[in-house]
Design an enzyme around this catalytic site. Structure first.
Site, PDB file in Angstrom:
ATOM      1  N   LYS A 188       1.057  -1.189  -0.074  1.00  0.00           N
ATOM      2  CA  LYS A 188      -0.053  -0.038   0.029  1.00  0.00           C
ATOM      3  C   LYS A 188       0.894   1.226   0.290  1.00  0.00           C
ATOM      4  CE  LYS A 188      -1.891   3.126   2.771  1.00  0.00           C
ATOM      5  NZ  LYS A 188      -1.733   4.113   1.947  1.00  0.00           N
ATOM      6  N   GLY A 241       6.788   4.831   8.213  1.00  0.00           N
ATOM      7  CA  GLY A 241       5.996   6.064   8.173  1.00  0.00           C
ATOM      8  C   GLY A 241       6.179   6.539   9.358  1.00  0.00           C
ATOM      9  N   SER A 242       5.269   7.264   9.934  1.00  0.00           N
ATOM     10  CA  SER A 242       5.685   8.333  11.193  1.00  0.00           C
ATOM     11  C   SER A 242       5.273   7.559  12.551  1.00  0.00           C
ATOM     12  CB  SER A 242       4.409   9.256  11.061  1.00  0.00           C
ATOM     13  OG  SER A 242       3.074   8.586  11.453  1.00  0.00           O
ATOM     14  N   THR A 243       5.975   7.944  13.421  1.00  0.00           N
ATOM     15  CA  THR A 243       5.754   7.222  14.825  1.00  0.00           C
ATOM     16  C   THR A 243       4.246   7.125  15.413  1.00  0.00           C
ATOM     17  OG1 THR A 243       7.960   7.731  15.519  1.00  0.00           O
ATOM     18  CG2 THR A 243       6.479   7.286  17.068  1.00  0.00           C
ATOM     19  N   GLY A 246       2.584   4.275  13.414  1.00  0.00           N
ATOM     20  CA  GLY A 246       3.325   3.138  13.959  1.00  0.00           C
ATOM     21  C   GLY A 246       2.698   2.553  15.114  1.00  0.00           C
ATOM     22  N   GLU A 264       9.287   1.064  10.972  1.00  0.00           N
ATOM     23  CA  GLU A 264      10.284   1.916  10.776  1.00  0.00           C
ATOM     24  C   GLU A 264       9.720   3.313  10.737  1.00  0.00           C
ATOM     25  OE1 GLU A 264      13.356   0.672  10.326  1.00  0.00           O
ATOM     26  OE2 GLU A 264      13.000  -1.260   9.760  1.00  0.00           O
ATOM     27  N   CYS A 299      13.847  10.603   6.909  1.00  0.00           N
ATOM     28  CA  CYS A 299      13.835  10.269   8.296  1.00  0.00           C
ATOM     29  C   CYS A 299      15.002  10.360   9.192  1.00  0.00           C
ATOM     30  CB  CYS A 299      13.132   8.606   8.400  1.00  0.00           C
ATOM     31  SG  CYS A 299      14.087   7.576   7.206  1.00  0.00           S
ATOM     32  N   GLU A 398       9.765  16.215  15.044  1.00  0.00           N
ATOM     33  CA  GLU A 398      10.256  15.971  13.716  1.00  0.00           C
ATOM     34  C   GLU A 398       9.548  16.858  12.625  1.00  0.00           C
ATOM     35  OE1 GLU A 398       8.961  12.320  11.603  1.00  0.00           O
ATOM     36  OE2 GLU A 398      11.081  11.954  10.649  1.00  0.00           O
TER      37      GLU A 398
HETATM   38  P1  NAD Z   1       2.334   8.363   7.882  1.00  0.00           P
HETATM   39  O1  NAD Z   1       2.644   7.445   9.207  1.00  0.00           O
HETATM   40  O2  NAD Z   1       1.493   9.505   7.666  1.00  0.00           O
HETATM   41  O3  NAD Z   1       1.969   7.366   6.643  1.00  0.00           O
HETATM   42  C1  NAD Z   1       2.774   6.402   6.331  1.00  0.00           C
HETATM   43  C2  NAD Z   1       1.753   5.070   5.458  1.00  0.00           C
HETATM   44  O4  NAD Z   1       0.906   4.772   6.367  1.00  0.00           O
HETATM   45  C3  NAD Z   1       0.845   5.844   4.322  1.00  0.00           C
HETATM   46  O5  NAD Z   1       0.911   4.910   3.423  1.00  0.00           O
HETATM   47  C4  NAD Z   1      -0.368   6.099   5.007  1.00  0.00           C
HETATM   48  O6  NAD Z   1      -1.350   6.044   4.010  1.00  0.00           O
HETATM   49  C5  NAD Z   1      -0.349   4.991   6.015  1.00  0.00           C
HETATM   50  N1  NAD Z   1      -1.489   5.141   7.235  1.00  0.00           N
HETATM   51  C6  NAD Z   1      -1.651   6.552   7.648  1.00  0.00           C
HETATM   52  N2  NAD Z   1      -2.801   6.313   8.605  1.00  0.00           N
HETATM   53  C7  NAD Z   1      -2.690   4.918   8.761  1.00  0.00           C
HETATM   54  C8  NAD Z   1      -3.655   4.127   9.593  1.00  0.00           C
HETATM   55  N3  NAD Z   1      -4.395   4.732  10.654  1.00  0.00           N
HETATM   56  N4  NAD Z   1      -3.652   2.801   9.428  1.00  0.00           N
HETATM   57  C9  NAD Z   1      -2.847   2.032   8.379  1.00  0.00           C
HETATM   58  N5  NAD Z   1      -2.010   2.991   7.568  1.00  0.00           N
HETATM   59  C10 NAD Z   1      -2.132   4.252   7.716  1.00  0.00           C
HETATM   60  O7  NAD Z   1       3.746   8.880   7.333  1.00  0.00           O
HETATM   61  P2  NAD Z   1       4.277   9.791   6.092  1.00  0.00           P
HETATM   62  O8  NAD Z   1       3.685  11.249   6.370  1.00  0.00           O
HETATM   63  O9  NAD Z   1       3.722   9.352   4.676  1.00  0.00           O
HETATM   64  O10 NAD Z   1       5.666   9.548   5.891  1.00  0.00           O
HETATM   65  C11 NAD Z   1       6.730  10.270   6.800  1.00  0.00           C
HETATM   66  C12 NAD Z   1       6.985   9.695   8.063  1.00  0.00           C
HETATM   67  O11 NAD Z   1       7.751   8.418   7.820  1.00  0.00           O
HETATM   68  C13 NAD Z   1       8.162  10.329   8.907  1.00  0.00           C
HETATM   69  O12 NAD Z   1       7.829  10.394  10.324  1.00  0.00           O
HETATM   70  C14 NAD Z   1       9.477   9.653   8.371  1.00  0.00           C
HETATM   71  O13 NAD Z   1      10.492   9.969   9.620  1.00  0.00           O
HETATM   72  C15 NAD Z   1       8.813   8.326   8.410  1.00  0.00           C
HETATM   73  N6  NAD Z   1      10.052   7.419   7.748  1.00  0.00           N
HETATM   74  C16 NAD Z   1      10.643   6.583   8.311  1.00  0.00           C
HETATM   75  C17 NAD Z   1      11.560   5.942   7.708  1.00  0.00           C
HETATM   76  C18 NAD Z   1      12.517   4.693   8.266  1.00  0.00           C
HETATM   77  O14 NAD Z   1      13.020   3.950   7.646  1.00  0.00           O
HETATM   78  N7  NAD Z   1      12.529   4.844   9.648  1.00  0.00           N
HETATM   79  C19 NAD Z   1      11.894   6.105   6.267  1.00  0.00           C
HETATM   80  C20 NAD Z   1      11.137   7.113   5.628  1.00  0.00           C
HETATM   81  C21 NAD Z   1      10.052   7.774   6.268  1.00  0.00           C
END
Ligand code: NAD
Length: 495
Positions: A188, A241-243, A246, A264, A299, A398
């Site tokens: 996804k 994605g975001s903490t 997560g 992650e 990130c 962040e």
């Molecule tokens: P996000 O958490 O908003 O979204 C990430 C993914 O999760 C997207 O596909 C989104 O549609 C999905 N999502 C959102 N809400 C959800 C829910 N309730 N249930 C299931 N899935 C859901 O993050 P973002 O804004 O897309 O990305 C930025 C974040 O990602 C930053 O915090 C960044 O640090 C982190 N990041 C971490 C790494 C790593 O390897 N540690 C790498 C890249 C980005």
């Protein structure tokens, strides 16, 4: 190709926004779509399938059927290897199209998409492909009356949920180790940048990955991501994605079938420059280059710069001179170093943090505003704050934008304390010519990656991931294979 060539090519681009389920391009079951807008100029790029529960169920059953009949898991590692290598070759053969999609969809400069994102994603597929037929299982040292085999098997159905900042690369970090170990995968992509993931689905089929083994379901987090995280027939969720999200993923895994949940997550990485830094100019370039790369939407970006007081004035002066090199430009111009933020919402978030930095008393050295507004895109100038304390919002949260916070320290102990005083633990760096100090500080830093006299060294051979609320598990390297395999012991009684 020059800027005009890229614009001409963009004008002719045909984009298919349908999902990839069971080897077919399909609409969402209810025919729903969402608009995919370009942050480069605000224009609509495509209508994309808005997958929801019914589509997730379709994708999961097709992945489950593919796993159960072993059309992929049953192939030899050598056969999966050859397919992954063909898949990698197809990414390179379609490099210009993928790079253009990535840039239009997400806003990063075309030079980054062409020279980093697409080749690095292809390399990830190739590397895991090449690795898998060199992995042996184990025999335990038990006793002479038994044989105990320790083998690794695919987990089954893996759901990968990825963010928008490196859409193709983050997808490849998940799908390469998951596929090569024989799993079926549902990817996804983020609703903010789904386009290259959809093309990945086509290229996987072209490479010979059987129908149902890699499904791509674009959609919003709560509508398409949550049903995957809650699904009783998904065995593992690989999330980046975001903490905040997560944490929800971990809860959903626990509320459903206790699927493995690898997360992650975010970062607020410290970059510590001691007065005995061996090369101040390199440290300046690394500090600025790494926070402004990818518009600060990385990130592991070193968003907190900790500088020893005696070199602070000189360092800040050099950084201010360096920053304009990253002034945003047209993302389709190969000369551009910094592009657009992913959407208006992200730009507004970044500008709000800049306001909070000013109101909490930090000194704005440069940037701090939207630029190129006339383009219709979402650009923010490279921004540096001096006189920051670790308690300020710009140092503790962040931002995910081109904003650097400079904090001054006096002693090694103070630098370590400030560096570790964060919920995150993704990456860090230390600059010193004293080898003992470098080792001692690196050892004391609670982070998954520590650089010495550099920032952003990178290779597929090393694990990537974080301590604390930066997540669990590791992407990349042979360690990633552990996330997508079950460990089985088979006891054989020797009569
Ligand atoms: P996000 O958490 O908003 O979204 C990430 C993914 O999760 C997207 O596909 C989104 O549609 C999905 N999502 C959102 N809400 C959800 C829910 N309730 N249930 C299931 N899935 C859901 O993050 P973002 O804004 O897309 O990305 C930025 C974040 O990602 C930053 O915090 C960044 O640090 C982190 N990041 C971490 C790494 C790593 O390897 N540690 C790498 C890249 C980005």
């Amino acid at each position: 190709m020059n800027k005009a060539d890229w614009h001409a090519r963009a004008a002719k681009l045909k984009i298919d926004g349908r999902a990839v389920i069971n080897g077919q391009r399909v609409d969402a079951a209810d025919k729903g779509t969402f608009e995919c807008l370009s942050p480069v100029d605000g224009r609509k790029l495509a209508d994309v399938a808005r997958c929801q529960n019914a589509d997730i169920d379709r994708a999961v059953s097709s992945a489950r059927a593919a796993f159960e009949d072993r059309r992929w898991a049953g192939l030899s590692p050598g056969d999966r290897k050859r397919t992954l290598i063909r898949f990698a070759d197809l990414l390179i053969a379609n490099k210009e199209e993928l790079a253009l999609l990535e840039t239009l969809d997400m806003g990063k400069p075309i030079s980054a998409s062409m020279n980093t994102d697409v080749p690095a994603a292809a390399n990830t597929l190739r590397w895991f492909g090449e690795a898998i037929d060199k992995v042996y299982d184990e025999i335990a040292p038990t006793n002479d009356k038994t044989l105990a085999l320790i083998t690794r098997e695919p987990i089954g159905v893996v759901a990968a949920i990825v963010p928008w900042n490196y859409p193709l690369l983050m997808a490849s970090w998940k799908i390469a180790p998951a596929l090569v170990t024989g799993n079926s995968v549902i990817l996804k992509p983020s609703e903010k940048s789904p386009l290259t993931a959809l093309r990945l689905g086509d290229l996987a089929l072209e490479a010979g990955i059987p129908a149902g083994v890699l499904n791509i379901v674009p959609g919003f987090g709560p509508e398409a991501g949550s049903p995957l995280a809650l699904h009783m027939d998904v065995d593992c969720i690989a999330f980046t994605g975001s903490t905040g999200v997560g944490k929800k993923i971990q809860v959903m895994a626990g509320q459903s079938n206790l699927k493995r949940a690898w997360c992650e997550l975010g970062g607020k990485s410290p970059n510590i420059v001691f007065a005995d830094c061996p090369d101040l100019d390199s440290a300046v370039e690394a500090a600025g280059g790494s926070i402004f790369y990818n518009q600060g939407e990385s990130c592991n970006a070193p968003s907190r710069l900790l500088v020893e007081r005696s070199i602070r004035d000189e360092f800040v002066k050099k950084l201010k001179q360096y920053a304009p090199r990253h002034n945003p430009g047209d993302p389709l111009d190969p000369e551009t170093k910094m592009g657009a933020l992913v959407d208006q919402g992200q730009m507004d978030t970044v500008l709000k943090y800049i306001e909070s930095g000013k109101s909490q008393g930090a000194t704005l050295c440069c940037g701090g505003e939207r630029v190129r507004a006339e383009s219709g895109g979402y650009f923010v100038a490279p921004t540096i704050f001096d006189g920051v304390t670790n308690e300020m919002k710009i140092a503790s949260e962040e931002i995910f934008g081109p904003v650097l916070s400079i904090i001054t320290f006096d002693t090694q102990e103070e630098a370590i304390r400030i560096a570790n005083d964060t919920n995150y633990g993704l990456a860090a760096a230390v600059w010193t010519r004293d080898i003992s100090k470098a080792h001692l500080v690196a050892r004391a830093l609670r982070a998954g990656t520590v650089h010495v006299n550099s920032y952003d060294e990178d290779d597929i051979t090393v694990p990537f991931g974080g301590y604390k609320q930066s997540g669990n598990g590791r992407d990349k390297s042979m360690h990633a294979l552990e996330k997508y395999t079950e460990l089985k012991t088979t006891w054989i009684k020797l009569a």
